[in-house]
Design an enzyme around this catalytic site. Structure first.
Site, PDB file in Angstrom:
ATOM      1  N   ASP A  95       0.866  -1.179   0.000  1.00 31.69           N
ATOM      2  CA  ASP A  95       0.000   0.000   0.000  1.00 31.69           C
ATOM      3  C   ASP A  95       0.908   1.236   0.000  1.00 31.69           C
ATOM      4  O   ASP A  95       1.471   1.580  -1.037  1.00 31.69           O
ATOM      5  CB  ASP A  95      -0.900  -0.100   1.238  1.00 31.69           C
ATOM      6  CG  ASP A  95      -2.042   0.894   1.255  1.00 31.69           C
ATOM      7  OD1 ASP A  95      -2.617   1.153   0.200  1.00 31.69           O
ATOM      8  OD2 ASP A  95      -2.364   1.418   2.334  1.00 31.69           O
ATOM      9  N   PHE A 144     -10.340  -0.218  -0.383  1.00 34.55           N
ATOM     10  CA  PHE A 144     -10.024  -1.123   0.724  1.00 34.55           C
ATOM     11  C   PHE A 144     -10.621  -2.501   0.448  1.00 34.55           C
ATOM     12  O   PHE A 144     -11.804  -2.611   0.146  1.00 34.55           O
ATOM     13  CB  PHE A 144     -10.542  -0.568   2.053  1.00 34.55           C
ATOM     14  CG  PHE A 144      -9.848  -1.183   3.217  1.00 34.55           C
ATOM     15  CD1 PHE A 144      -8.642  -0.666   3.675  1.00 34.55           C
ATOM     16  CD2 PHE A 144     -10.361  -2.307   3.849  1.00 34.55           C
ATOM     17  CE1 PHE A 144      -7.964  -1.244   4.746  1.00 34.55           C
ATOM     18  CE2 PHE A 144      -9.699  -2.900   4.912  1.00 34.55           C
ATOM     19  CZ  PHE A 144      -8.501  -2.359   5.351  1.00 34.55           C
ATOM     20  N   ARG A 157     -10.869 -12.297   6.737  1.00 33.52           N
ATOM     21  CA  ARG A 157      -9.612 -13.015   6.465  1.00 33.52           C
ATOM     22  C   ARG A 157      -9.825 -14.374   5.828  1.00 33.52           C
ATOM     23  O   ARG A 157      -9.002 -14.868   5.071  1.00 33.52           O
ATOM     24  CB  ARG A 157      -8.856 -13.262   7.773  1.00 33.52           C
ATOM     25  CG  ARG A 157      -8.007 -12.121   8.214  1.00 33.52           C
ATOM     26  CD  ARG A 157      -6.982 -12.596   9.239  1.00 33.52           C
ATOM     27  NE  ARG A 157      -6.641 -11.543  10.175  1.00 33.52           N
ATOM     28  CZ  ARG A 157      -5.874 -10.504   9.895  1.00 33.52           C
ATOM     29  NH1 ARG A 157      -5.364 -10.368   8.701  1.00 33.52           N
ATOM     30  NH2 ARG A 157      -5.613  -9.598  10.813  1.00 33.52           N
TER      31      ARG A 157
HETATM   32  P1  IMP Z   1       1.655  -0.153   4.022  1.00 30.39           P
HETATM   33  O1  IMP Z   1       2.700  -0.066   5.082  1.00 30.39           O
HETATM   34  O2  IMP Z   1       0.845   1.115   3.922  1.00 30.39           O
HETATM   35  O3  IMP Z   1       2.168  -0.592   2.673  1.00 30.39           O
HETATM   36  O4  IMP Z   1       0.590  -1.163   4.560  1.00 30.39           O
HETATM   37  C1  IMP Z   1       0.572  -2.468   4.283  1.00 30.39           C
HETATM   38  C2  IMP Z   1      -0.342  -3.157   5.254  1.00 30.39           C
HETATM   39  O5  IMP Z   1      -1.568  -2.436   5.450  1.00 30.39           O
HETATM   40  C3  IMP Z   1      -0.721  -4.491   4.683  1.00 30.39           C
HETATM   41  O6  IMP Z   1       0.166  -5.485   5.119  1.00 30.39           O
HETATM   42  C4  IMP Z   1      -2.125  -4.681   5.221  1.00 30.39           C
HETATM   43  O7  IMP Z   1      -2.046  -5.314   6.478  1.00 30.39           O
HETATM   44  C5  IMP Z   1      -2.672  -3.290   5.413  1.00 30.39           C
HETATM   45  N1  IMP Z   1      -3.549  -2.895   4.281  1.00 30.39           N
HETATM   46  C6  IMP Z   1      -3.310  -1.970   3.341  1.00 30.39           C
HETATM   47  N2  IMP Z   1      -4.330  -1.869   2.464  1.00 30.39           N
HETATM   48  C7  IMP Z   1      -5.232  -2.784   2.866  1.00 30.39           C
HETATM   49  C8  IMP Z   1      -6.536  -3.183   2.343  1.00 30.39           C
HETATM   50  O8  IMP Z   1      -7.052  -2.703   1.321  1.00 30.39           O
HETATM   51  N3  IMP Z   1      -7.168  -4.167   3.034  1.00 30.39           N
HETATM   52  C9  IMP Z   1      -6.651  -4.751   4.144  1.00 30.39           C
HETATM   53  N4  IMP Z   1      -5.444  -4.417   4.660  1.00 30.39           N
HETATM   54  C10 IMP Z   1      -4.748  -3.431   4.026  1.00 30.39           C
END
Ligand code: IMP
Ligand code: MG
Length: 167
Positions: A95, A144, A157
């Site tokens: 993300d 999301f 999940r």
């Molecule tokens: P980042 O550090 O922003 O890249 O976040 C990554 C983490 O955020 C992932 O490992 C997920 O646990 C959570 N995450 C980000 N987007 C989503 C989503 O659309 N659905 C569920 N979890 C998400």
């Protein structure tokens, strides 16, 4: 909570097997490290279809915001010794990139021979930190999603497909 499927179970499994076969060709032996909880299902299916030597371990981390930047709490570290090993770090979704860039640094401090990143989903439009995945299942838009390990407050999940949440 209502959900709208965007990637069905068949397409998901097909793509996971494709990724397994690419990884299988790239390594004679590979250390797969999954990030809990989100990557548990993906790691399970991915490793199952790699027909070379696979070692599997997991790391559990949570990010928190400190004074100025966000930090990473390691709740559970890997127990396998990955020094001089070929490692593939696996997460459910890329993300902003904050989590994976920090975990990547931590893994690199353990001196693997090589390190690549594999994610099931990539939201390139959300990136804040420069981190790239070497193996990507699907690129998705900035919505999301839940399912196949990904959750919304613990919900979703267990789904065997990827879905958007409809509130
Ligand atoms: P980042 O550090 O922003 O890249 O976040 C990554 C983490 O955020 C992932 O490992 C997920 O646990 C959570 N995450 C980000 N987007 C989503 C989503 O659309 N659905 C569920 N979890 C998400
Ligand atoms: Mg996660």
């Amino acid at each position: 909570m209502r959900v709208r499927p965007i990637i069905n179970s068949f397409d998901l499994q097909k793509r996971v097997i494709e990724l397994s076969k690419v990884i299988e060709k790239d390594y004679e032996e590979v250390y797969v490290i999954g990030l809990l909880n989100g990557a548990f299902m993906f790691v399970s299916d991915l490793s199952r279809h790699i027909r070379t030597n696979v070692f599997v371990d997991f790391m559990k981390a949570s990010s928190y915001v400190g004074d100025k930047s966000s930090n990473l709490n390691i709740l559970c570290d890997i127990s396998l010794d990955i020094k001089d090993k070929d490692v593939v770090l696996v997460d459910d979704i890329l993300d902003t990139g904050k989590t994976l860039s920090k975990v990547k640094e931590l893994i690199l401090s353990k001196h693997p021979k090589s390190l690549k990143i594999c994610v099931l989903l990539d939201k390139p439009s959300k990136r804040e930190v420069d981190v790239k995945a070497d193996y990507v299942g699907f690129e998705i838009e900035d919505k999301f999603v839940v399912g196949y390990g990904l959750d919304y407050n613990g919900f979703g999940r267990n789904l065997d497909f990827i879905a958007q949440i409809e509130i």
